[in-house]
Design an enzyme around this catalytic site. Structure first.
Site, mmCIF file in Angstrom:
data_model
loop_
_atom_site.group_PDB
_atom_site.id
_atom_site.type_symbol
_atom_site.label_atom_id
_atom_site.label_comp_id
_atom_site.label_asym_id
_atom_site.label_seq_id
_atom_site.Cartn_x
_atom_site.Cartn_y
_atom_site.Cartn_z
ATOM 1 N N LYS A 79 0.829 -1.216 0.000
ATOM 2 C CA LYS A 79 0.000 0.000 0.000
ATOM 3 C C LYS A 79 0.860 1.260 0.000
ATOM 4 O O LYS A 79 0.598 2.218 0.711
ATOM 5 C CB LYS A 79 -0.973 -0.017 1.184
ATOM 6 C CG LYS A 79 -1.908 -1.224 1.166
ATOM 7 C CD LYS A 79 -2.834 -1.240 2.369
ATOM 8 C CE LYS A 79 -3.767 -2.441 2.315
ATOM 9 N NZ LYS A 79 -3.059 -3.743 2.506
ATOM 10 N N ARG A 80 1.877 1.254 -0.841
ATOM 11 C CA ARG A 80 2.787 2.387 -0.918
ATOM 12 C C ARG A 80 2.122 3.555 -1.637
ATOM 13 O O ARG A 80 1.280 3.381 -2.502
ATOM 14 C CB ARG A 80 4.063 1.994 -1.654
ATOM 15 C CG ARG A 80 4.939 0.989 -0.919
ATOM 16 C CD ARG A 80 5.506 1.585 0.368
ATOM 17 N NE ARG A 80 6.543 0.722 0.921
ATOM 18 C CZ ARG A 80 6.397 -0.052 1.990
ATOM 19 N NH1 ARG A 80 5.243 -0.090 2.629
ATOM 20 N NH2 ARG A 80 7.407 -0.778 2.442
#
Length: 272
Positions: A92-93
């Site tokens: 979930k960058r």
């Protein structure tokens, strides 16, 4: 050019008749030692490989183990590649400018080339571009958070915001090449929203969908048919705790749980 990630996922889905994604989230407190954690995690991956369409390591659990955990992540990815299992790195960058580009290099190029990555769009749509470009160059994919599985998602994702993200992703995907109708821009839509899945499938016509929330978060495999294309491809549904720790650290119990989830997903498709 490496094989297109979404095409690989589709081929494996249809060949093995499985829409299940194996989440591997090693929890240190479930083991007596790190050696046991490593052995069990790799054993679950190997034993479940023929039951699942892909594997999804959640980076937080590996990061929490420090340098040793990152070395274990490399082992998991190497083992998955040897098994020809597509890898979705769940990180979930999301960030701006050169930082986003650095994250993209870290997880979508080099030894991770061809893997997919979950990314967060909520800093602005331009922040997705380094990830999309890296995925294109490496034959990989990004899975963008659209509507997540947690109850609190409505705080920021309600009020039409998730729909706006979906529209932007569809417009961006229209400028990319497709394989079997699939883009390298996927979307994360929680399996905990079963009555909305047909809507999201319609709004994201070319996106491979990643549906988290099966098992421990309460989603039921039989309720998720709306996420799939008519041929049964186009989406994978992930379960982590419900497989890896189905009955303590029993590997055969993990396999049985994975088979049950797979069969439940297939049963839902047959009934639609």
């Amino acid at each position: 050019m490496p094989a297109h990630f979404a095409a690989r996922l589709r081929t494996r889905t249809l060949t093995l008749n499985t829409r299940l994604c194996l989440g591997l989230d090693p929890r240190e407190d479930a083991y007596h030692s790190r050696a046991e954690l490593r052995t069990h995690t790799l054993a679950v991956l190997d034993a479940c490989a023929e039951v699942v369409a892909c594997v999804k390591p959640q980076l937080a659990f590996y990061e929490a183990l420090g340098l040793w955990g990152m070395e274990l992540l490399e082992e998991v990815c190497d083992a998955a590649r040897a098994l020809d299992l597509p890898i979705i790195l769940d990180a979930k960058r999301g960030d701006i400018g050169s930082t986003a580009a650095a994250y993209a290099r870290a997880w979508l190029s080099g030894q991770h080339a061809g893997a997919a990555l979950t990314v967060n769009p909520w800093l602005g749509f331009e922040t997705l571009e380094p990830f999309i470009e890296a995925a294109q160059q490496g034959g990989g994919a990004v899975f963008v958070l659209v509507k997540t599985s947690n109850p609190g998602q409505a705080d920021l994702q309600g009020g039409g915001h998730s729909e706006r993200v979906a529209a932007k992703l569809t417009a961006r995907a229209s400028r990319l090449p497709l394989e079997h109708g699939l883009s390298s821009i996927g979307a994360v839509v929680g399996a905990t929203h079963p009555h909305e899945l047909a809507q999201w499938r319609s709004q994201l016509p070319h996106a491979p969908l990643l549906l988290p929330g099966l098992g421990a978060q309460g989603a039921k495999a039989e309720d998720l048919a709306g996420a799939f294309f008519p041929d049964g491809s186009g989406a994978v549904v992930s379960a982590s705790r419900g497989i890896q720790y189905a009955s303590g650290n029993d590997v055969q119990a993990a396999v049985s749980a994975a088979q049950s989830f797979r069969d439940g997903l297939n049963a839902g498709l047959e009934r639609r």
